[in-house]
Design an enzyme around this catalytic site. Structure first.
Site, PDB file in Angstrom:
ATOM      1  CD  GLU A 196      -2.829  -1.108   2.461  1.00 36.51           C
ATOM      2  OE1 GLU A 196      -3.915  -1.686   2.407  1.00 36.51           O
ATOM      3  OE2 GLU A 196      -2.407  -0.587   3.512  1.00 36.51           O
ATOM      4  CB  CYS A 199       3.154   7.719   3.235  1.00 36.89           C
ATOM      5  SG  CYS A 199       3.614   6.548   4.517  1.00 36.89           S
ATOM      6  CB  CYS A 216       7.531  -5.070   8.567  1.00 37.15           C
ATOM      7  SG  CYS A 216       9.008  -4.411   9.385  1.00 37.15           S
ATOM      8  CB  CYS A 256       6.708  -2.686  16.012  1.00 36.29           C
ATOM      9  SG  CYS A 256       8.398  -2.308  15.523  1.00 36.29           S
ATOM     10  CB  CYS A 275       3.410  -1.753  13.499  1.00 33.32           C
ATOM     11  SG  CYS A 275       3.597  -1.584  11.718  1.00 33.32           S
ATOM     12  CB  CYS A 296       1.579   6.458  11.429  1.00 36.12           C
ATOM     13  SG  CYS A 296       2.901   7.371  10.682  1.00 36.12           S
TER      14      CYS A 296
END
Ligand code: SAH
Ligand code: SF4
Length: 347
Positions: free
Chosen positions: A90, A104, A111, A115, A118, A333
């Site tokens: 995305e 962005c 990933c 974390c 996230c 975010c």
């Protein structure tokens, strides 16, 4: 099919020579791609029909296939792309009142850093993106903006993935953003979870690109609980690398702080953060947490957030709160994720 966006000028010339095209066509096509930023071969109006036909047969403009798109009330736009091997990524465009248009972009599908707060971390690692795949996300926004007389002005590596875990491709993509889209280094920000060797290496690159480091906690065991990377690169080592970056580049460093209610938004934590950052040429960017499905925390309430900012400033640390953007479409975010059912949901 050859992806023209993946070619440099010499490669484009060689490709056209192989199609028996005259050498000056390379320059013409380059201008269509990166100066006029058209999105189809038909729009390249100074090319003969036969040339356009040959291009259509053997070349394509990019490899990202847009499969969904969502527009927020605040103008933020989120796009979902399918890569040739089926991976999904995305990217987000944020228009600001002052003509700034910020893309962005993602550096990886998923990933590996995990974390806990996230959404991308919650889905695990897919694969690294190539420089062309990273660059193309910005190029597509630049192209669409050009069609309505606007310009892509800023790019942040704050989409899916950890850019310093995909270091070479991310730096190559930065080079393409500067050379092909004319985006100044100072208008590009790379954000890292805190990979210490790469922060040092980045400091040595001599680039004017901005660096943001995601900190979120001042205590090692608490930070490790949120961000497993902290077990490998704990806060003291991270801060050493940040100080090295500032000394080496003479540039200010940004710390990202996702403010989580009751977790890291207290006055006591602000004092600890103030002491940790004392004397460092830096700025703290506080973003209220965007809630995600796999984590129970919520955003810091406004009064706590304000007290946090005030306390930091009292310690001489410049701090501002960043507005949450695209919340109604999960484009904020850390909210980017592309499980197949989500792709369906945002169609
Ligand atoms: N991997 C890089 C860049 C992508 S994440 C990094 O971690 O820095 C971009 C920013 O979003 C980081 O500061 C990250 O900590 C933050 N973030 C992740 N999930 C979030 C959430 N749910 N709410 C607010 N910020 C989040
Ligand atoms: Fe990866 Fe950054 Fe999300 Fe952590 S916050 S899981 S490093 S994308």
């Amino acid at each position: 099919m050859t992806n023209l966006y993946a070619l440099d000028e010499a490669e484009l010339a060689a490709y056209l020579a192989a199609l028996d095209e005259r050498p000056f066509r390379a320059k013409q096509i380059w201008q269509w791609l990166y100066e006029k930023r058209v999105s189809s071969f038909d729009a390249m109006t100074n090319l003969p029909r036969a040339t356009i036909a040959k291009l259509k047969e053997s070349a394509r403009l990019g490899e990202l296939e847009m499969t969904a798109r969502q527009l927020s009330k605040d103008g933020t736009e989120k796009r979902l792309y399918r890569l040739p091997d089926g991976q999904l990524i995305e990217s987000v465009l944020m228009p600001y009142d002052d003509k700034r248009r910020t893309a962005c972009i993602s550096s990886q599908a998923g990933c590996a850093l995990g974390c806990v707060f996230c959404a991308t971390g919650q889905m695990g690692f897919g694969r690294h993106l190539s420089a062309a795949e990273i660059f193309e996300q910005a190029l597509i926004f630049a192209r669409d903006l050009a069609a309505r007389g606007e310009r892509l002005s800023n790019v942040v590596f704050m989409g899916m993935g950890e850019p310093f875990h995909n270091y070479e491709a991310s730096l190559e993509a930065i080079d393409l953003l500067m050379k092909r889209l004319g985006i100044g280094a100072r208008h590009i920000t790379i954000s890292t979870v805190g990979l210490v060797p790469q922060i040092r290496r980045f400091a040595d690159e001599g680039l004017q690109v901005k660096l943001a480091v995601s900190l979120h906690k001042t205590d090692d065991s608490e930070r490790s609980a949120l961000m497993p990377v902290n077990r490998v690169w704990p806060i003291a080592e991270l801060m050493d690398a940040c100080r090295y970056y500032v000394e080496r580049t003479q540039r200010r460093i940004t710390f990202e702080w996702a403010a989580i209610a009751g977790e890291n938004d207290t006055v006591a934590e602000a004092r600890r953060l103030g002491r940790l950052l004392a004397g460092l040429h830096c700025h703290v960017n506080v973003i209220p947490l965007n809630p995600t499905g796999g984590y129970k925390g919520g955003p810091a309430p406004a009064p706590d957030l304000n007290r946090f900012l005030t306390t930091l400033r009292q310690h001489g640390v410049p701090a501002t709160a960043r507005l949450r953007r695209g919340i109604d479409i999960d484009a904020g975010c850390g909210q980017l994720k592309t499980a197949a059912h989500d792709a369906e949901a945002i169609r």
